[in-house]
Design a protein around this motif. Structure first.
Motif, PDB file in Angstrom:
ATOM      1  N   PHE A 118      78.100  20.126  13.632  1.00  0.00           N
ATOM      2  CA  PHE A 118      77.143  20.379  12.559  1.00  0.00           C
ATOM      3  C   PHE A 118      77.732  19.908  11.243  1.00  0.00           C
ATOM      4  O   PHE A 118      78.955  19.791  11.091  1.00  0.00           O
ATOM      5  CB  PHE A 118      76.683  21.852  12.524  1.00  0.00           C
ATOM      6  CG  PHE A 118      77.755  22.872  12.234  1.00  0.00           C
ATOM      7  CD1 PHE A 118      78.114  23.169  10.932  1.00  0.00           C
ATOM      8  CD2 PHE A 118      78.376  23.567  13.275  1.00  0.00           C
ATOM      9  CE1 PHE A 118      79.083  24.127  10.652  1.00  0.00           C
ATOM     10  CE2 PHE A 118      79.353  24.525  13.006  1.00  0.00           C
ATOM     11  CZ  PHE A 118      79.697  24.808  11.691  1.00  0.00           C
ATOM     12  N   HIS A 119      76.849  19.562  10.307  1.00  0.00           N
ATOM     13  CA  HIS A 119      77.283  19.040   9.005  1.00  0.00           C
ATOM     14  C   HIS A 119      76.245  19.393   7.944  1.00  0.00           C
ATOM     15  O   HIS A 119      75.176  19.909   8.269  1.00  0.00           O
ATOM     16  CB  HIS A 119      77.504  17.523   9.090  1.00  0.00           C
ATOM     17  CG  HIS A 119      76.258  16.773   9.442  1.00  0.00           C
ATOM     18  ND1 HIS A 119      75.948  16.419  10.729  1.00  0.00           N
ATOM     19  CD2 HIS A 119      75.224  16.363   8.675  1.00  0.00           C
ATOM     20  CE1 HIS A 119      74.779  15.813  10.737  1.00  0.00           C
ATOM     21  NE2 HIS A 119      74.306  15.758   9.501  1.00  0.00           N
ATOM     22  N   PHE A 120      76.547  19.068   6.692  1.00  0.00           N
ATOM     23  CA  PHE A 120      75.719  19.525   5.573  1.00  0.00           C
ATOM     24  C   PHE A 120      75.284  18.377   4.666  1.00  0.00           C
ATOM     25  O   PHE A 120      76.010  17.395   4.505  1.00  0.00           O
ATOM     26  CB  PHE A 120      76.508  20.528   4.724  1.00  0.00           C
ATOM     27  CG  PHE A 120      76.921  21.752   5.502  1.00  0.00           C
ATOM     28  CD1 PHE A 120      76.100  22.867   5.553  1.00  0.00           C
ATOM     29  CD2 PHE A 120      78.125  21.769   6.201  1.00  0.00           C
ATOM     30  CE1 PHE A 120      76.478  23.988   6.286  1.00  0.00           C
ATOM     31  CE2 PHE A 120      78.513  22.897   6.940  1.00  0.00           C
ATOM     32  CZ  PHE A 120      77.675  24.004   6.975  1.00  0.00           C
ATOM     33  N   HIS A 121      74.107  18.541   4.085  1.00  0.00           N
ATOM     34  CA  HIS A 121      73.611  17.610   3.066  1.00  0.00           C
ATOM     35  C   HIS A 121      73.301  18.398   1.793  1.00  0.00           C
ATOM     36  O   HIS A 121      72.763  19.498   1.858  1.00  0.00           O
ATOM     37  CB  HIS A 121      72.333  16.914   3.532  1.00  0.00           C
ATOM     38  CG  HIS A 121      72.531  16.058   4.750  1.00  0.00           C
ATOM     39  ND1 HIS A 121      72.868  14.723   4.675  1.00  0.00           N
ATOM     40  CD2 HIS A 121      72.448  16.353   6.070  1.00  0.00           C
ATOM     41  CE1 HIS A 121      72.978  14.235   5.909  1.00  0.00           C
ATOM     42  NE2 HIS A 121      72.734  15.207   6.777  1.00  0.00           N
ATOM     43  N   THR A 122      73.634  17.824   0.632  1.00  0.00           N
ATOM     44  CA  THR A 122      73.264  18.415  -0.658  1.00  0.00           C
ATOM     45  C   THR A 122      72.588  17.352  -1.511  1.00  0.00           C
ATOM     46  O   THR A 122      73.198  16.308  -1.727  1.00  0.00           O
ATOM     47  CB  THR A 122      74.508  18.954  -1.407  1.00  0.00           C
ATOM     48  OG1 THR A 122      75.615  18.054  -1.185  1.00  0.00           O
ATOM     49  CG2 THR A 122      74.906  20.334  -0.946  1.00  0.00           C
ATOM     50  N   LEU A 137      71.464  22.095   6.558  1.00  0.00           N
ATOM     51  CA  LEU A 137      72.451  22.093   7.650  1.00  0.00           C
ATOM     52  C   LEU A 137      71.835  21.375   8.844  1.00  0.00           C
ATOM     53  O   LEU A 137      70.678  21.613   9.178  1.00  0.00           O
ATOM     54  CB  LEU A 137      72.773  23.555   7.995  1.00  0.00           C
ATOM     55  CG  LEU A 137      73.428  23.895   9.329  1.00  0.00           C
ATOM     56  CD1 LEU A 137      74.823  23.294   9.426  1.00  0.00           C
ATOM     57  CD2 LEU A 137      73.509  25.407   9.489  1.00  0.00           C
ATOM     58  N   HIS A 138      72.603  20.488   9.465  1.00  0.00           N
ATOM     59  CA  HIS A 138      72.141  19.791  10.666  1.00  0.00           C
ATOM     60  C   HIS A 138      73.028  20.138  11.857  1.00  0.00           C
ATOM     61  O   HIS A 138      74.220  19.832  11.847  1.00  0.00           O
ATOM     62  CB  HIS A 138      72.154  18.273  10.453  1.00  0.00           C
ATOM     63  CG  HIS A 138      71.058  17.795   9.551  1.00  0.00           C
ATOM     64  ND1 HIS A 138      71.088  16.575   8.923  1.00  0.00           N
ATOM     65  CD2 HIS A 138      69.895  18.394   9.188  1.00  0.00           C
ATOM     66  CE1 HIS A 138      69.970  16.445   8.201  1.00  0.00           C
ATOM     67  NE2 HIS A 138      69.242  17.539   8.352  1.00  0.00           N
ATOM     68  N   LEU A 139      72.418  20.762  12.866  1.00  0.00           N
ATOM     69  CA  LEU A 139      73.129  21.057  14.111  1.00  0.00           C
ATOM     70  C   LEU A 139      72.753  19.956  15.096  1.00  0.00           C
ATOM     71  O   LEU A 139      71.589  19.844  15.503  1.00  0.00           O
ATOM     72  CB  LEU A 139      72.705  22.427  14.640  1.00  0.00           C
ATOM     73  CG  LEU A 139      73.091  23.605  13.735  1.00  0.00           C
ATOM     74  CD1 LEU A 139      72.013  24.669  13.731  1.00  0.00           C
ATOM     75  CD2 LEU A 139      74.415  24.201  14.176  1.00  0.00           C
ATOM     76  N   LEU A 204      67.953   9.371  13.130  1.00  0.00           N
ATOM     77  CA  LEU A 204      69.159   9.777  12.399  1.00  0.00           C
ATOM     78  C   LEU A 204      68.877   9.515  10.918  1.00  0.00           C
ATOM     79  O   LEU A 204      68.191   8.549  10.591  1.00  0.00           O
ATOM     80  CB  LEU A 204      70.364   8.935  12.828  1.00  0.00           C
ATOM     81  CG  LEU A 204      70.816   9.013  14.289  1.00  0.00           C
ATOM     82  CD1 LEU A 204      72.000   8.049  14.513  1.00  0.00           C
ATOM     83  CD2 LEU A 204      71.242  10.431  14.649  1.00  0.00           C
ATOM     84  N   THR A 205      69.395  10.332  10.023  1.00  0.00           N
ATOM     85  CA  THR A 205      69.158  10.105   8.587  1.00  0.00           C
ATOM     86  C   THR A 205      70.290   9.291   7.954  1.00  0.00           C
ATOM     87  O   THR A 205      70.345   9.142   6.740  1.00  0.00           O
ATOM     88  CB  THR A 205      68.994  11.438   7.825  1.00  0.00           C
ATOM     89  OG1 THR A 205      70.220  12.178   7.932  1.00  0.00           O
ATOM     90  CG2 THR A 205      67.846  12.260   8.394  1.00  0.00           C
ATOM     91  N   THR A 206      71.200   8.792   8.792  1.00  0.00           N
ATOM     92  CA  THR A 206      72.279   7.914   8.322  1.00  0.00           C
ATOM     93  C   THR A 206      72.277   6.672   9.219  1.00  0.00           C
ATOM     94  O   THR A 206      71.771   6.733  10.343  1.00  0.00           O
ATOM     95  CB  THR A 206      73.652   8.610   8.449  1.00  0.00           C
ATOM     96  OG1 THR A 206      73.824   9.073   9.796  1.00  0.00           O
ATOM     97  CG2 THR A 206      73.777   9.796   7.505  1.00  0.00           C
TER      98      THR A 206
HETATM   99 ZN   LIG Z   1      72.549  15.121   8.801  1.00  0.00          ZN
END
Ligand SMILES: [Zn+2]
Length: 259
Positions: A118-122, A137-139, A204-206
């Motif tokens: 999991f990771h985070f975006h701000t 938060l993306h799980l 995917l957002t990346t």
């Molecule tokens: Zn993400």
């Protein structure tokens, strides 16, 4: 004869030096070329590399704008079966990420997906009723065929979040790329019981923006204290891709059967 040998040696050294340089540069290029601002910002991702083409040509891209009204409602259940995992906080250059040990999974559309990280975006990547939230938060899960399912959770300012604090406590050590802790973390604490989910097909957002992702974004935001949120903003004040066209995709609202 001697001079020919010397020439061969010089040539060999020359080749070795340049091939090593090429490998080193090549690595940098593939891991760090895309960014959120400047000349390699999101609107250019599709041109940076042929592998990233879908970022500009795809018709099912993420994130999208989510609204609570006029949705197709569906009674279903998303089952969460997460175990605690050793907490290692990674700063990968694009986000703060925690990898998950095998054995934790979610059941989405009657299929089992293993939780990988999991990771985070701000700020948040998706918008909720027209607004960006403080964080998202993306799980990230994957099934045996490689299909990806992401559970997204909005985070906004409110009460202290003790699970998030376990991570934010380590973010002040900025010079470290990785913080190995003696703690464990349980991602099931991020998910409230009887949550409802916005459900749609996206990407995917990346980069490479691959369109093999099932999204389930929790409708009710999670709370965290201002201080916890600030620790993430200090490292990444902007790591969110802009909103993408929804096109003719359907967004369903999954209401848990038990609620
Ligand atoms: Zn993400």
């Amino acid at each position: 004869m001697e001079s020919r040998k010397l020439l061969q040696l010089i040539l060999l050294c020359f080749l070795l030096t340049f091939s090593t340089m090429y490998v080193v540069l090549g690595e940098n290029v593939t891991t760090n070329r895309w960014s959120y601002e400047g000349e390699n910002s999101p609107d250019r991702w599709g041109e940076i590399d042929t592998k990233y083409k879908t970022c500009s040509t795809g018709l099912s891209q993420s994130p999208i704008s989510l609204t609570s009204s006029n949705l197709v409602r569906k009674e279903a259940e998303i089952e969460i079966h997460y175990q605690p995992t050793p907490l290692v906080v990674n700063n990968n250059g694009h986000s703060i990420e925690v990898n998950y040990q095998p054995g934790s999974y979610a059941i989405i559309n009657n299929k089992e997906y293993e939780l990988k990280q999991f990771h985070f975006h701000t700020p948040s990547e998706h918008t909720l009723n027209g607004e960006k939230r403080d964080m998202e938060l993306h799980l990230v899960h994957q099934d045996k065929e490689g299909k990806i399912a992401v559970i997204g959770i909005f985070i906004e300012e409110g009460e202290t979040n003790l699970t998030l604090a376990k991570i934010s406590d380590y973010l002040s050590i900025r010079e470290r790329k990785q913080a190995v802790t003696e703690n464990t973390i349980d991602a099931s604490n991020f998910i409230t019981e009887n949550a409802s989910y916005f459900h749609y097909q996206g990407s995917l957002t990346t980069p490479p923006c691959s369109e093999n992702v099932i999204w389930s974004v929790v409708q009710e935001p999670l709370e965290a204290s201002r201080q916890e949120i600030e620790e993430f903003i200090k490292l990444y004040s902007m790591n969110a891709r802009p909103i993408q066209q929804r096109n003719n995709r359907i967004v369903e609202l999954i209401i848990n059967q038990s609620s």
